[in-house]
Design a protein around this motif. Structure first.
Motif, PDB file in Angstrom:
ATOM      1  N   TYR A  11      47.017  47.425   2.391  1.00 10.10           N
ATOM      2  CA  TYR A  11      47.259  46.069   1.903  1.00 10.10           C
ATOM      3  C   TYR A  11      47.992  46.088   0.556  1.00 10.10           C
ATOM      4  N   VAL A  12      47.467  46.835  -0.430  1.00  8.79           N
ATOM      5  CA  VAL A  12      48.108  46.824  -1.743  1.00  8.79           C
ATOM      6  C   VAL A  12      49.504  47.447  -1.677  1.00  8.79           C
ATOM      7  N   ARG A  13      49.693  48.446  -0.809  1.00  6.01           N
ATOM      8  CA  ARG A  13      51.027  49.031  -0.679  1.00  6.01           C
ATOM      9  C   ARG A  13      52.006  48.009  -0.105  1.00  6.01           C
ATOM     10  N   ALA A  14      51.592  47.292   0.938  1.00  3.73           N
ATOM     11  CA  ALA A  14      52.481  46.290   1.537  1.00  3.73           C
ATOM     12  C   ALA A  14      52.818  45.188   0.543  1.00  3.73           C
ATOM     13  N   ARG A  15      51.838  44.787  -0.238  1.00  6.23           N
ATOM     14  CA  ARG A  15      52.082  43.691  -1.174  1.00  6.23           C
ATOM     15  C   ARG A  15      52.933  44.117  -2.362  1.00  6.23           C
ATOM     16  N   ARG A  16      52.763  45.366  -2.844  1.00  2.47           N
ATOM     17  CA  ARG A  16      53.590  45.780  -3.988  1.00  2.47           C
ATOM     18  C   ARG A  16      55.057  45.886  -3.579  1.00  2.47           C
ATOM     19  N   GLU A  17      55.324  46.178  -2.308  1.00  6.76           N
ATOM     20  CA  GLU A  17      56.698  46.279  -1.840  1.00  6.76           C
ATOM     21  C   GLU A  17      57.391  44.920  -1.785  1.00  6.76           C
ATOM     22  N   LEU A  18      56.603  43.837  -1.896  1.00 12.27           N
ATOM     23  CA  LEU A  18      57.163  42.483  -1.843  1.00 12.27           C
ATOM     24  C   LEU A  18      57.346  41.863  -3.221  1.00 12.27           C
ATOM     25  N   VAL A  19      56.892  42.547  -4.271  1.00 10.04           N
ATOM     26  CA  VAL A  19      57.035  42.034  -5.631  1.00 10.04           C
ATOM     27  C   VAL A  19      58.223  42.726  -6.291  1.00 10.04           C
ATOM     28  N   THR A  20      59.195  41.964  -6.719  1.00 10.83           N
ATOM     29  CA  THR A  20      60.371  42.562  -7.339  1.00 10.83           C
ATOM     30  C   THR A  20      60.091  42.899  -8.799  1.00 10.83           C
ATOM     31  N   PRO A  21      60.812  43.876  -9.346  1.00 11.29           N
ATOM     32  CA  PRO A  21      60.651  44.173 -10.771  1.00 11.29           C
ATOM     33  C   PRO A  21      60.918  42.953 -11.650  1.00 11.29           C
ATOM     34  N   GLU A  22      61.894  42.133 -11.239  1.00 11.59           N
ATOM     35  CA  GLU A  22      62.202  40.937 -12.016  1.00 11.59           C
ATOM     36  C   GLU A  22      61.005  39.986 -12.070  1.00 11.59           C
ATOM     37  N   GLN A  23      60.315  39.833 -10.927  1.00 16.23           N
ATOM     38  CA  GLN A  23      59.129  38.975 -10.917  1.00 16.23           C
ATOM     39  C   GLN A  23      58.038  39.510 -11.827  1.00 16.23           C
ATOM     40  N   ALA A  24      57.958  40.830 -11.950  1.00 15.15           N
ATOM     41  CA  ALA A  24      56.929  41.453 -12.782  1.00 15.15           C
ATOM     42  C   ALA A  24      57.356  41.608 -14.230  1.00 15.15           C
ATOM     43  N   GLY A  36      60.508  46.709  -3.999  1.00 13.45           N
ATOM     44  CA  GLY A  36      59.394  46.198  -4.787  1.00 13.45           C
ATOM     45  C   GLY A  36      59.073  47.092  -5.975  1.00 13.45           C
ATOM     46  N   LEU A  37      57.786  47.108  -6.326  1.00 16.41           N
ATOM     47  CA  LEU A  37      57.327  47.862  -7.490  1.00 16.41           C
ATOM     48  C   LEU A  37      56.966  49.296  -7.128  1.00 16.41           C
ATOM     49  N   ARG A  38      57.119  50.198  -8.090  1.00 14.27           N
ATOM     50  CA  ARG A  38      56.636  51.564  -7.928  1.00 14.27           C
ATOM     51  C   ARG A  38      55.133  51.594  -8.194  1.00 14.27           C
ATOM     52  N   ARG A  39      54.468  52.647  -7.687  1.00 15.27           N
ATOM     53  CA  ARG A  39      53.028  52.774  -7.899  1.00 15.27           C
ATOM     54  C   ARG A  39      52.686  52.781  -9.386  1.00 15.27           C
ATOM     55  N   GLU A  40      53.431  53.567 -10.165  1.00 14.27           N
ATOM     56  CA  GLU A  40      53.108  53.681 -11.582  1.00 14.27           C
ATOM     57  C   GLU A  40      53.318  52.363 -12.322  1.00 14.27           C
ATOM     58  N   GLU A  41      54.239  51.531 -11.822  1.00 11.63           N
ATOM     59  CA  GLU A  41      54.464  50.224 -12.445  1.00 11.63           C
ATOM     60  C   GLU A  41      53.284  49.299 -12.179  1.00 11.63           C
ATOM     61  N   VAL A  42      52.782  49.322 -10.935  1.00 11.24           N
ATOM     62  CA  VAL A  42      51.602  48.519 -10.623  1.00 11.24           C
ATOM     63  C   VAL A  42      50.421  48.970 -11.474  1.00 11.24           C
ATOM     64  N   ALA A  43      50.226  50.267 -11.574  1.00  8.02           N
ATOM     65  CA  ALA A  43      49.113  50.799 -12.362  1.00  8.02           C
ATOM     66  C   ALA A  43      49.227  50.372 -13.818  1.00  8.02           C
ATOM     67  N   MET A  44      50.423  50.476 -14.390  1.00  5.92           N
ATOM     68  CA  MET A  44      50.618  50.095 -15.778  1.00  5.92           C
ATOM     69  C   MET A  44      50.309  48.618 -16.000  1.00  5.92           C
ATOM     70  N   LEU A  45      50.837  47.765 -15.128  1.00  7.24           N
ATOM     71  CA  LEU A  45      50.643  46.328 -15.284  1.00  7.24           C
ATOM     72  C   LEU A  45      49.189  45.918 -15.063  1.00  7.24           C
ATOM     73  N   ALA A  46      48.463  46.685 -14.215  1.00  7.03           N
ATOM     74  CA  ALA A  46      47.061  46.363 -13.930  1.00  7.03           C
ATOM     75  C   ALA A  46      46.114  47.000 -14.939  1.00  7.03           C
ATOM     76  N   GLY A  47      46.632  47.873 -15.801  1.00  6.24           N
ATOM     77  CA  GLY A  47      45.786  48.504 -16.809  1.00  6.24           C
ATOM     78  C   GLY A  47      44.910  49.610 -16.274  1.00  6.24           C
ATOM     79  N   ILE A  48      45.380  50.314 -15.236  1.00  3.07           N
ATOM     80  CA  ILE A  48      44.628  51.449 -14.689  1.00  3.07           C
ATOM     81  C   ILE A  48      45.544  52.657 -14.665  1.00  3.07           C
TER      82      ILE A  48
END
Length: 284
Positions: A11-24, A36-48
Motif C-alpha cells: 500500500y505505502v509503495r503504491a501510494r508513494r509512486e503517486l505523489v510527485t516531488p513537486e507535491q511534496a 513519485g517519491l523515493r523511499r528515502e524522501e518519504v522517510a525524511m518527510l515522515a521523520g523516520i
C-alpha cells in the motif's frame, strides 16, 4: 494471500509512486528513475529512518506505531478514508483459516421496500453483487438484476460501459469503493476469485487495483446515456441496510421538474409491471 505486513508495504509503495516531488515540496534536478517519491524522501518527510521505512515496505516490521502511520499518511497525501485503511493495515489481526463466504440474504422488509419504491432501487452486497432490484432499476440497465455483479458488468460488459459517458471515473470510483468494502479481509475466497478474474480479464481494472485507492461510495450525481430515453442526470443515494454485513440500498432519483424527471416517468410508464426481483441469495 499476502499477510497484513505485506499488504501494508504494498500500500505505502503504491501510494508513494503517486505523489510527485513537486507535491511534496522537493526540488527536482535532472531525470528521476522512479515515479513519485523515493523511499528515502518519504522517510525524511515522515521523520523516520530510511532503513525503518524500507523494512515497512518489505513487510519486515509488523508493529508500526499509529504515530508513524499517521506521519506516512500526511506525506502520502491520504484522505480520511485512506488514512483509516492504512491504520487498519498497520494494526494487524490474528490469522484465521479461510472460510467459505456465507450467503447474502436481503432482509424481507428491505426487499419489500425495494419492490414498492417508485424510483430505481437495488440492494448491493459486500462484493457488489445485485441482491435485489425493482423493475425500474432493471429498465435503466438490464444488468441491474438479481445475480449480476456491478464490478464484472462495469469492467467486462461493453453494453454497461456504454451507459456511462464518464465510464473512466465511474470505474475508478467503483474499484476504490470495493477496496474499502472488503478492507483487510483479503483471505476471503470470494474476494480472491473476483479480483483474480477481473485482473486477468480487464487491464483497466488491473491498473486501478494496483493504485490501492480507497474511498467510500457515497451519494453522487450519476450521468446515464440510456438507449431509449437519452441522457439522464440522477442523484444516487447509498443507505446501509441494518442487520447485514455490508449490504447497501441504492436509490436513484432525479431533481424535480427536470428533463430527467420527465424521462424517468416515461420510462416507468412503459416498463412492464410484474413481480419485483425482491430478495435473493448469492451462494458462490
Amino acid at each position: 494471500m499476502r499477510d497484513e505486513s505485506h499488504l501494508l508495504g504494498d500500500y505505502v509503495r503504491a501510494r508513494r509512486e503517486l505523489v510527485t516531488p513537486e507535491q511534496a515540496g522537493i526540488p527536482v534536478h535532472g531525470a528521476r528513475r522512479v515515479p513519485g517519491l523515493r523511499r528515502e524522501e518519504v522517510a525524511m518527510l515522515a521523520g523516520i529512518s530510511a532503513d525503518y521505512y524500507l523494512r515497512l515496505e518489505q513487510g519486515r516490521d509488523r508493529n508500526p506505531s499509529a504515530q508513524v502511520l499517521e506521519s506516512l499518511a500526511r506525506v502520502l497525501r491520504l484522505d480520511d478514508d485512506a488514512t483509516a485503511y492504512l491504520l487498519r493495515l498497520g494494526a494487524g489481526r490474528p490469522r484465521r483459516p479461510r472460510r467459505r463466504p456465507g450467503r447474502e440474504t436481503v432482509p424481507p422488509g428491505t426487499a419489500k421496500l425495494v419492490a414498492t419504491l417508485p424510483l430505481p432501487a437495488y440492494v448491493e452486497g459486500r462484493y457488489f453483487d445485485v441482491l435485489a432490484a425493482n423493475a425500474l432499476a432493471t429498465a435503466l440497465s438490464p444488468r441491474l438484476a438479481v445475480g449480476g455483479n456491478r464490478l464484472r458488468d462495469v469492467f467486462l460488459d461493453p453494453a454497461e460501459q456504454a451507459l456511462f459517458p464518464d465510464w473512466e471515473d465511474a470505474a475508478a470510483g467503483m474499484v476504490a469503493g470495493f477496496r474499502k468494502s472488503v478492507g483487510t479481509d483479503t483471505d476471503d475466497p470470494r474476494f480472491i476469485e473476483l479480483v483474480g478474474e477481473l485482473s486477468l480479464a480487464s487491464p483497466r481494472f488491473s491498473r486501478l487495483w494496483a493504485r490501492h485507492d480507497v474511498n467510500t461510495c457515497e451519494g453522487a450525481s450519476k450521468h446515464i446515456d440510456h438507449p431509449q430515453v437519452g441522457g439522464l442526470r440522477l442523484n444516487r443515494e447509498r443507505l446501509g441496510v441494518n442487520g447485514t454485513a455490508g449490504q447497501t440500498l441504492v436509490v436513484l432519483h432525479p431533481d424535480p421538474g427536470t428533463d430527467t424527471a420527465d424521462k424517468l416517468a416515461l420510462l416507468a410508464s412503459v416498463t412492464q409491471t410484474g413481480p419485483a426481483a425482491g430478495a435473493a441469495r448469492i451462494d458462490r
